[in-house]
Design an enzyme around this catalytic site. Sequence first.
Site, PDB file in Angstrom:
ATOM      1  N   HIS A 100     -31.524  -2.239 -20.304  1.00  0.00           N
ATOM      2  CA  HIS A 100     -33.053  -2.293 -20.075  1.00  0.00           C
ATOM      3  C   HIS A 100     -33.407  -3.369 -20.855  1.00  0.00           C
ATOM      4  O   HIS A 100     -33.747  -3.156 -22.074  1.00  0.00           O
ATOM      5  CB  HIS A 100     -33.521  -0.784 -20.319  1.00  0.00           C
ATOM      6  CG  HIS A 100     -33.075   0.217 -19.691  1.00  0.00           C
ATOM      7  ND1 HIS A 100     -33.689   0.167 -18.303  1.00  0.00           N
ATOM      8  CD2 HIS A 100     -32.167   1.118 -19.653  1.00  0.00           C
ATOM      9  CE1 HIS A 100     -33.125   1.242 -17.638  1.00  0.00           C
ATOM     10  NE2 HIS A 100     -32.405   2.056 -18.454  1.00  0.00           N
ATOM     11  N   HIS A 110     -27.627  -1.942 -13.730  1.00  0.00           N
ATOM     12  CA  HIS A 110     -26.652  -0.992 -13.894  1.00  0.00           C
ATOM     13  C   HIS A 110     -25.197  -1.462 -13.193  1.00  0.00           C
ATOM     14  O   HIS A 110     -25.173  -2.068 -12.019  1.00  0.00           O
ATOM     15  CB  HIS A 110     -27.080   0.444 -13.328  1.00  0.00           C
ATOM     16  CG  HIS A 110     -25.918   1.361 -12.755  1.00  0.00           C
ATOM     17  ND1 HIS A 110     -25.372   1.151 -11.474  1.00  0.00           N
ATOM     18  CD2 HIS A 110     -25.495   2.184 -13.613  1.00  0.00           C
ATOM     19  CE1 HIS A 110     -24.502   2.105 -11.373  1.00  0.00           C
ATOM     20  NE2 HIS A 110     -24.348   2.745 -12.793  1.00  0.00           N
ATOM     21  N   ASN A 112     -20.812   0.119 -12.992  1.00  0.00           N
ATOM     22  CA  ASN A 112     -19.856   1.015 -13.230  1.00  0.00           C
ATOM     23  C   ASN A 112     -18.610   0.588 -12.570  1.00  0.00           C
ATOM     24  O   ASN A 112     -18.593   0.234 -11.360  1.00  0.00           O
ATOM     25  CB  ASN A 112     -20.029   2.413 -13.448  1.00  0.00           C
ATOM     26  CG  ASN A 112     -20.056   2.832 -12.109  1.00  0.00           C
ATOM     27  OD1 ASN A 112     -19.115   3.403 -11.308  1.00  0.00           O
ATOM     28  ND2 ASN A 112     -21.392   3.120 -11.352  1.00  0.00           N
ATOM     29  N   HIS A 149     -26.334 -11.357  -4.961  1.00  0.00           N
ATOM     30  CA  HIS A 149     -25.744 -10.870  -3.833  1.00  0.00           C
ATOM     31  C   HIS A 149     -24.658 -11.727  -3.365  1.00  0.00           C
ATOM     32  O   HIS A 149     -23.477 -11.401  -2.807  1.00  0.00           O
ATOM     33  CB  HIS A 149     -26.685 -10.651  -2.519  1.00  0.00           C
ATOM     34  CG  HIS A 149     -27.492  -9.617  -2.418  1.00  0.00           C
ATOM     35  ND1 HIS A 149     -26.801  -8.266  -2.466  1.00  0.00           N
ATOM     36  CD2 HIS A 149     -28.805  -9.323  -3.114  1.00  0.00           C
ATOM     37  CE1 HIS A 149     -27.990  -7.376  -2.611  1.00  0.00           C
ATOM     38  NE2 HIS A 149     -29.033  -7.985  -3.036  1.00  0.00           N
ATOM     39  N   GLY A 263     -19.245  17.415 -19.650  1.00  0.00           N
ATOM     40  CA  GLY A 263     -19.334  15.952 -20.514  1.00  0.00           C
ATOM     41  C   GLY A 263     -20.186  15.774 -21.376  1.00  0.00           C
ATOM     42  O   GLY A 263     -20.991  16.849 -21.708  1.00  0.00           O
TER      43      GLY A 263
END
Length: 305
Positions: A100, A110, A112, A149, A263
């Site tokens: 951020h 973001h 992962n 992209h 979690g």
Amino acid sequence: MTTSDVDAAAVRRFLTQFHDDLCEKLEALDGSAKFVDDHWERAEGGGGNTRTLTNGALFEKAGVAFSHIRGNKLPPSASAARPELAGRSYEAMGVSLVLHPDNPHVPTSHANVRFFHAEKPGEDPVWWFGGGFDLTPYYAHVEDCVHWHQSAKNACDPFGEELHPKFKSWCDDYFYLKHRNEARGIGGLFFDDFNGQGFDHAFGLMQSVATHFYKAYEPIATRRRDETYTEAQKNFQCYRRGRYVEFNLVFDRGTLFGLQSGGRTESILMSLPPRVHWEYRYEPEAGSPEAALYNDFLPVKDWLL
């Protein structure tokens, strides 16, 4: 597929090294603040290290987390699409991050990468990889979108040219706020439950996606970080961050998996922005840069045509 074909230890080695390398690069990119380690353990099995950086020269908040957890029963979010997995023991590991920036001209991002491995006595193991990266600009630029992209395509093409259009479309569909009827950002890559042509092929793709993230993000952040901005533009950034919060709390599979598997809440919700607000029935002024985000950038398109 036999147990010996799945090298979970190799995945863990890659992920921990990726975690270290990426944090080092992001600290250098920020140029001021440092990541703080927060090591944690999970009573049911496993643990991780959640690293956060705050109030830097570039990042208002950045989080990069490694986790490796184990359990005796997959949570509903992991077995909903594959009910045959219910009751299996499992391990899940991955690196997740969210950036951020303070300057509203620099996009939020973001990413992962993750690995699931589930076993049951007398049956073959079940495993898959998942991951991706996506970009959430507030004041968008065509050259940034094209670069983003193209980097995503470069990550996928060595493993099959059919993968990029599939994973781009999956990303466009996944990061869509149905209740708002709009995209969260300009997309990128998303894949899950991926076995590819076997373990080595699927693992290779996951590694490529991981290493291409910084190549995709750094040039954009470097181009935009010194652009001046107004209080009104900062307010628009905080307003649009609300969409990020809404998606993560309502739709995100990773958030649901983390919460349902018992979690660590602080780590699961580290992706949330430090400052955010909502405004009732906000409408951007016609012809404004804010309106351009809605009209020219959020609608799904092929940026590489």
